[in-house]
Design a protein around this motif. Sequence first.
Motif, short mmCIF file in Angstrom:
data_model
loop_
_atom_site.label_atom_id
_atom_site.label_comp_id
_atom_site.label_asym_id
_atom_site.label_seq_id
_atom_site.Cartn_x
_atom_site.Cartn_y
_atom_site.Cartn_z
N ILE A 93 0.88 -1.16 0.00
CA ILE A 93 0.00 0.00 0.00
C ILE A 93 0.92 1.21 0.00
CG2 ILE A 93 -1.74 1.32 1.30
CD1 ILE A 93 -2.93 -1.25 0.47
N ASP A 94 0.66 2.19 -0.90
CA ASP A 94 1.53 3.36 -0.91
C ASP A 94 1.01 4.44 0.03
OD1 ASP A 94 -0.47 4.76 -2.30
OD2 ASP A 94 0.63 4.82 -4.19
N ARG A 95 1.75 5.53 0.11
CA ARG A 95 1.39 6.59 1.06
C ARG A 95 0.09 7.29 0.71
NH1 ARG A 95 6.27 10.74 -0.29
NH2 ARG A 95 5.67 11.18 -2.43
N TYR A 96 -0.41 7.07 -0.52
CA TYR A 96 -1.69 7.65 -0.93
C TYR A 96 -2.84 6.65 -0.74
CZ TYR A 96 1.54 10.93 -3.04
OH TYR A 96 2.56 11.82 -3.24
N LYS A 97 -2.56 5.56 -0.05
CA LYS A 97 -3.54 4.50 0.25
C LYS A 97 -3.97 3.72 -0.98
CE LYS A 97 -4.18 5.88 4.64
NZ LYS A 97 -2.91 5.93 5.26
N ARG A 98 -3.15 3.74 -2.03
CA ARG A 98 -3.43 2.93 -3.21
C ARG A 98 -2.78 1.56 -3.02
NH1 ARG A 98 -0.86 6.92 -7.62
NH2 ARG A 98 0.78 6.63 -6.11
N VAL A 99 -3.42 0.54 -3.57
CA VAL A 99 -2.80 -0.77 -3.62
C VAL A 99 -1.68 -0.69 -4.66
CG1 VAL A 99 -3.13 -3.19 -4.27
CG2 VAL A 99 -4.92 -1.99 -3.00
N VAL A 100 -0.51 -1.17 -4.32
CA VAL A 100 0.59 -1.29 -5.28
C VAL A 100 0.56 -2.74 -5.71
CG1 VAL A 100 3.07 -1.12 -5.65
CG2 VAL A 100 1.92 0.51 -4.11
N ALA A 101 0.46 -2.98 -7.03
CA ALA A 101 0.24 -4.34 -7.50
C ALA A 101 0.93 -4.60 -8.83
CB ALA A 101 -1.26 -4.59 -7.66
N VAL A 102 1.18 -5.87 -9.07
CA VAL A 102 1.60 -6.35 -10.38
C VAL A 102 0.31 -6.77 -11.07
CG1 VAL A 102 2.92 -8.08 -11.64
CG2 VAL A 102 3.86 -7.09 -9.54
N CYS A 103 0.01 -6.12 -12.19
CA CYS A 103 -1.25 -6.37 -12.89
C CYS A 103 -0.98 -6.97 -14.26
CB CYS A 103 -2.04 -5.07 -13.05
SG CYS A 103 -2.49 -4.29 -11.49
N SER A 104 -1.92 -7.76 -14.71
CA SER A 104 -1.77 -8.38 -16.02
C SER A 104 -3.10 -8.45 -16.75
CB SER A 104 -1.17 -9.78 -15.88
OG SER A 104 -2.03 -10.59 -15.09
N VAL A 105 -2.99 -8.58 -18.05
CA VAL A 105 -4.11 -8.89 -18.94
C VAL A 105 -3.69 -10.17 -19.63
CG1 VAL A 105 -5.32 -8.21 -21.03
CG2 VAL A 105 -4.86 -6.51 -19.28
N GLY A 106 -4.43 -11.24 -19.39
CA GLY A 106 -3.98 -12.53 -19.90
C GLY A 106 -2.64 -12.86 -19.27
N GLU A 107 -1.68 -13.18 -20.09
CA GLU A 107 -0.33 -13.50 -19.60
C GLU A 107 0.61 -12.29 -19.63
OE1 GLU A 107 0.64 -16.59 -18.36
OE2 GLU A 107 -1.52 -16.96 -18.50
N GLN A 108 0.11 -11.14 -20.11
CA GLN A 108 0.96 -9.96 -20.29
C GLN A 108 0.97 -9.06 -19.05
OE1 GLN A 108 2.86 -8.74 -23.25
NE2 GLN A 108 3.62 -7.56 -21.53
N ASP A 109 2.16 -8.85 -18.49
CA ASP A 109 2.36 -7.93 -17.37
C ASP A 109 2.15 -6.51 -17.90
OD1 ASP A 109 3.74 -6.04 -15.67
OD2 ASP A 109 4.86 -7.69 -14.79
N ILE A 110 1.19 -5.79 -17.32
CA ILE A 110 0.86 -4.44 -17.80
C ILE A 110 2.03 -3.49 -17.62
CG2 ILE A 110 -0.65 -2.45 -17.45
CD1 ILE A 110 -2.88 -4.46 -16.70
N GLY A 111 2.74 -3.58 -16.49
CA GLY A 111 3.91 -2.72 -16.27
C GLY A 111 4.96 -2.94 -17.34
N GLU A 112 5.24 -4.19 -17.65
CA GLU A 112 6.22 -4.48 -18.69
C GLU A 112 5.76 -3.94 -20.04
OE1 GLU A 112 8.35 -8.24 -20.94
OE2 GLU A 112 7.25 -8.61 -19.09
N ARG A 113 4.49 -4.09 -20.33
CA ARG A 113 3.93 -3.65 -21.61
C ARG A 113 4.07 -2.13 -21.78
NH1 ARG A 113 1.62 -1.51 -25.29
NH2 ARG A 113 0.25 -2.41 -26.82
N ILE A 114 3.75 -1.36 -20.74
CA ILE A 114 3.80 0.10 -20.86
C ILE A 114 5.25 0.60 -20.90
CG2 ILE A 114 3.56 0.68 -18.39
CD1 ILE A 114 1.62 2.46 -21.11
N VAL A 115 6.17 -0.11 -20.22
CA VAL A 115 7.60 0.25 -20.30
C VAL A 115 8.13 -0.10 -21.69
CG1 VAL A 115 9.91 -0.30 -19.42
CG2 VAL A 115 8.02 0.06 -17.82
N ARG A 116 7.80 -1.28 -22.20
CA ARG A 116 8.26 -1.72 -23.52
C ARG A 116 7.75 -0.78 -24.63
NH1 ARG A 116 10.64 -6.23 -24.29
NH2 ARG A 116 9.72 -7.23 -22.47
N ALA A 117 6.56 -0.19 -24.42
CA ALA A 117 6.00 0.75 -25.39
C ALA A 117 6.68 2.12 -25.31
CB ALA A 117 4.49 0.89 -25.17
#
Length: 176
Positions: A93-117
């Motif tokens: 949980i970050d200091r703004y009370k948001r959940v910090v998470a590894v998220c995916s769509v299917g098998e694709q890690d969203i964080g990796e996808r947005i960095v790769r783009a």
Amino acid sequence: MTSVLKLLLVAAIVTLVSSPALAGTITGQASVVDGDTLEVHGQRIRLSGVDAPESDQLCRGDDSLQYRCGAKAANELARFIAGKTVICKGVDIDRYKRVVAVCSVGEQDIGERIVRAGFAFDWPRYSKGKYAGAQKEAERAGRGVWAGSYVVPWDYRACRWGGGRPSRCSDEARLD
């Protein structure tokens, strides 16, 4: 055990059980808040280990003209997740009370996808280099912000918190 200790123990257990980061998985249709933040079922979720340009942040394209790279990052993320089920596994949980998470769509890690783009950065402070390879690929290919010039989001925020205006804080030459 004294009644005060029992009360404290119960409060600690309730806090742990109700913590969204420890709740396991959050699944559903997501809306995009910005380039590294989603909302699923009313819960704000910060993508773990990546940092995208801020909503009001400007970058320069290969033509040297400024564009809203924060908005472009959010639009890229929205295009990718549009209508798809997102699965987020909470890690903190970050200091703004948001959940910090590894998220995916299917098998694709969203964080990796947005960095790769090329519209977010591997944030080594939190990623421990998890997305460094994706970032190097985006940089080599000149994708997203790598096509021109930018200020990394953490430096942009520091400038803004120091009273700088978006246009000044978005331009590397003006950060001095």
